[in-house]
Design an enzyme around this catalytic site. Structure first.
Site, PDB file in Angstrom:
ATOM      1  N   ASP A 122      -2.427 -17.545   5.808  1.00 32.89           N
ATOM      2  CA  ASP A 122      -3.457 -18.394   5.219  1.00 32.89           C
ATOM      3  C   ASP A 122      -4.092 -19.310   6.256  1.00 32.89           C
ATOM      4  O   ASP A 122      -5.302 -19.571   6.223  1.00 32.89           O
ATOM      5  CB  ASP A 122      -2.908 -19.193   4.032  1.00 32.89           C
ATOM      6  CG  ASP A 122      -1.573 -19.857   4.304  1.00 32.89           C
ATOM      7  OD1 ASP A 122      -0.865 -19.426   5.221  1.00 32.89           O
ATOM      8  OD2 ASP A 122      -1.225 -20.805   3.584  1.00 32.89           O
TER       9      ASP A 122
ATOM     10  N   ASP B   4      -6.043  -6.112   5.615  1.00 36.08           N
ATOM     11  CA  ASP B   4      -7.167  -5.802   4.735  1.00 36.08           C
ATOM     12  C   ASP B   4      -8.034  -7.045   4.536  1.00 36.08           C
ATOM     13  O   ASP B   4      -9.265  -7.010   4.674  1.00 36.08           O
ATOM     14  CB  ASP B   4      -6.631  -5.301   3.391  1.00 36.08           C
ATOM     15  CG  ASP B   4      -7.641  -4.470   2.614  1.00 36.08           C
ATOM     16  OD1 ASP B   4      -8.805  -4.384   3.054  1.00 36.08           O
ATOM     17  OD2 ASP B   4      -7.265  -3.908   1.581  1.00 36.08           O
TER      18      ASP B   4
ATOM     19  N   LYS C 260       3.101 -13.780   6.586  1.00 37.36           N
ATOM     20  CA  LYS C 260       3.400 -14.806   5.587  1.00 37.36           C
ATOM     21  C   LYS C 260       4.922 -14.944   5.493  1.00 37.36           C
ATOM     22  O   LYS C 260       5.515 -15.023   4.417  1.00 37.36           O
ATOM     23  CB  LYS C 260       2.781 -14.411   4.232  1.00 37.36           C
ATOM     24  CG  LYS C 260       2.768 -15.523   3.194  1.00 37.36           C
ATOM     25  CD  LYS C 260       1.910 -16.703   3.573  1.00 37.36           C
ATOM     26  CE  LYS C 260       1.916 -17.754   2.456  1.00 37.36           C
ATOM     27  NZ  LYS C 260       1.339 -19.031   2.896  1.00 37.36           N
TER      28      LYS C 260
ATOM     29  N   TYR D  39       0.807  -1.210   0.000  1.00 38.00           N
ATOM     30  CA  TYR D  39       0.000   0.000   0.000  1.00 38.00           C
ATOM     31  C   TYR D  39       0.848   1.271   0.000  1.00 38.00           C
ATOM     32  O   TYR D  39       0.308   2.378  -0.084  1.00 38.00           O
ATOM     33  CB  TYR D  39      -0.941   0.013   1.207  1.00 38.00           C
ATOM     34  CG  TYR D  39      -2.076  -0.970   1.078  1.00 38.00           C
ATOM     35  CD1 TYR D  39      -3.355  -0.551   0.729  1.00 38.00           C
ATOM     36  CD2 TYR D  39      -1.867  -2.323   1.282  1.00 38.00           C
ATOM     37  CE1 TYR D  39      -4.393  -1.447   0.605  1.00 38.00           C
ATOM     38  CE2 TYR D  39      -2.891  -3.239   1.155  1.00 38.00           C
ATOM     39  CZ  TYR D  39      -4.161  -2.802   0.819  1.00 38.00           C
ATOM     40  OH  TYR D  39      -5.187  -3.696   0.680  1.00 38.00           O
TER      41      TYR D  39
END
Length: 438
Positions: free
Chosen positions: A303, A327, A250, A158
């Protein structure tokens, strides 16, 4: 401060001293109505806010609302999507609130929301997610969802460091990688004309361009940016006596960006809060004798976390995560408790005190000026704002009113159509119903 096109109302300024907000009895609070359904939502919400303040303090306190502009209405009015006056007002008065904004099409500002966050360095996107009894939900036990997400707000993809395919800027980045980091460049699947030609020939295509067409983005995640976000999240967990903080990342794939975020998170827990490892780590816990004793700091791969907030939501409490993960998580969790229509959000810099609270949904222009949509997102964002200001009596009244209004089953169409025995009422009437249940 001098303004070009707007005039502040009479009232006091919020200030900050040693990390503590000083809020006058009549603070000036900038607000943006928003585009599309924004005016309808704001009209209902501001009446809820004013009534809650009046009921809580009997007229001894009152908000001086200061209208500022951004988005489509601003463009129509000033030929400017985000006027300097608006940024200056939020900067001067520290705390404000906004409705949904239209994202400009074409060049210029990519996102007005992102622009405001970056200009004021609002590094925390705070998204509390809780269930209100009676709200229609797609899951069996939405009441188990009670989480607060601290989403890093200024870094990650972002940051907007992105170059279009075929552009000179993208080619410069590709040339730099090819020269300085050839092993990394080799991992770009179609980074050369020869590779592109080979692919199209292999599939028998003749009418596709074989030029290099690679969009390039850069994902910055810094030590300092991660530390201030995770420090704020742990401080929040301690202040509100939460049981755990989960670092969602992640890092198994992005080892030096999101992996760094994870490692720095554990470092913050140990160095700033005295946490000690559990069973040789990496999970750790704040020991007895320290503020926040018993708080567990742990981590989860993004995930897996997206699965487990659905299947085992009770195991999550406060979440600290980079921008993109946050998000995904915040919207996924909002769906579990009834949808983004009642999901509040706040963008905060706990160091300077600056904060903008906001609706988290879009403008829904097809419902504009119909007095139909749910004002819950802005109402609850206001609840967050008043709690941030220390006006907890106001925040509690807003929650009480909203709970009562939903329980009455006299609700806007999005709830009524899914609620057995529900009666559809207008946006303005739902605001009245919230006030009636305070």
């Amino acid at each position: 401060m001098a303004y070009k096109d707007i005039t502040p109302p009479a009232g006091g300024k919020i200030t900050i001293t040693n990390g503590k907000l000083n809020v006058p009895e009549n603070p000036v609070l900038p607000f943006i109505r928003g585009d599309g359904t924004g005016p309808d939502i704001w009209a209902a919400s501001v009446r809820v806010f004013d009534e809650a303040v009046k009921k809580a303090y009997g007229g001894k306190r009152k908000v001086s609302w200061f209208e500022v502009f951004a988005g489509e209405e601003s463009f129509k009015k000033f030929n400017n999507w985000l006027p300097d006056d608006t940024v200056a007002a939020f900067n001067e008065y520290l705390v404000g609130i906004k409705g949904p904004l239209t994202t400009p099409v074409g060049g210029g500002i990519r996102s007005l929301n992102v622009a405001l966050r970056q200009m004021l360095d609002l590094y925390v996107c705070l998204r509390p997610v809780q269930y209100f009894s009676g709200v229609p939900s797609p899951v069996k036990h939405p009441e188990k969802v009670d989480m607060t997400i601290f989403r890093e707000n200024t870094e990650d993809i972002y940051a907007g460091i992105e170059f279009a395919d075929g552009s000179p800027e993208a080619q410069k980045v590709l040339d730099f990688l090819a020269k300085e980091f050839p092993k990394s460049f080799d991992k770009i699947r179609f980074g050369t004309k020869e590779k592109a030609e080979k692919f199209w020939a292999a599939v028998g295509a003749t009418n596709f361009p074989c030029d290099v067409k690679v969009g390039v983005g850069i994902k910055p995640i810094s030590y300092s940016g991660s530390v201030r976000l995770i420090h704020s999240a742990i401080s929040y967990a301690i202040k509100f006596k939460r049981k755990s903080l989960t670092i969602v990342h992640k890092g198994n794939i992005m080892k030096f960006t999101e992996g760094g975020f994870r490692d720095w998170g554990y470092q913050v827990a140990k160095e700033f809060f005295g946490a000690v490892e559990i069973d040789k780590g990496p999970w750790c816990k704040i020991p007895e004798g320290k503020p926040g004793a018993g708080l567990i700091i742990k981590d989860a791969i993004a995930d897996i976390a997206l699965q487990q907030v659905l299947t085992r939501p009770e195991e999550f409490d406060v979440i600290a995560t980079p921008n993109l993960n946050g998000d995904y998580l915040s919207d996924a969790l909002a769906a579990q408790v009834g949808g983004i229509g009642i999901a509040p959000g706040g963008n905060i810099n706990y160091i300077t005190g600056h904060a903008i609270f906001e609706a988290t949904h879009g403008t829904a222009p097809k419902y504009a000026n119909q007095d139909r949509v749910n004002p819950g997102s802005v109402v609850l964002s206001g609840e967050m704002m008043f709690r941030y200001l220390g006006w907890v009596e106001v925040a509690d009244l807003i929650l009480k009113g909203l709970n009562g209004a939903i329980a009455s089953k006299r609700v806007t169409y999005d709830f009524a159509r899914q609620m057995e025995g529900g009666t559809e009422i207008k946006c303005s009437e739902f605001g009245d119903n919230i006030i009636a249940h305070m």
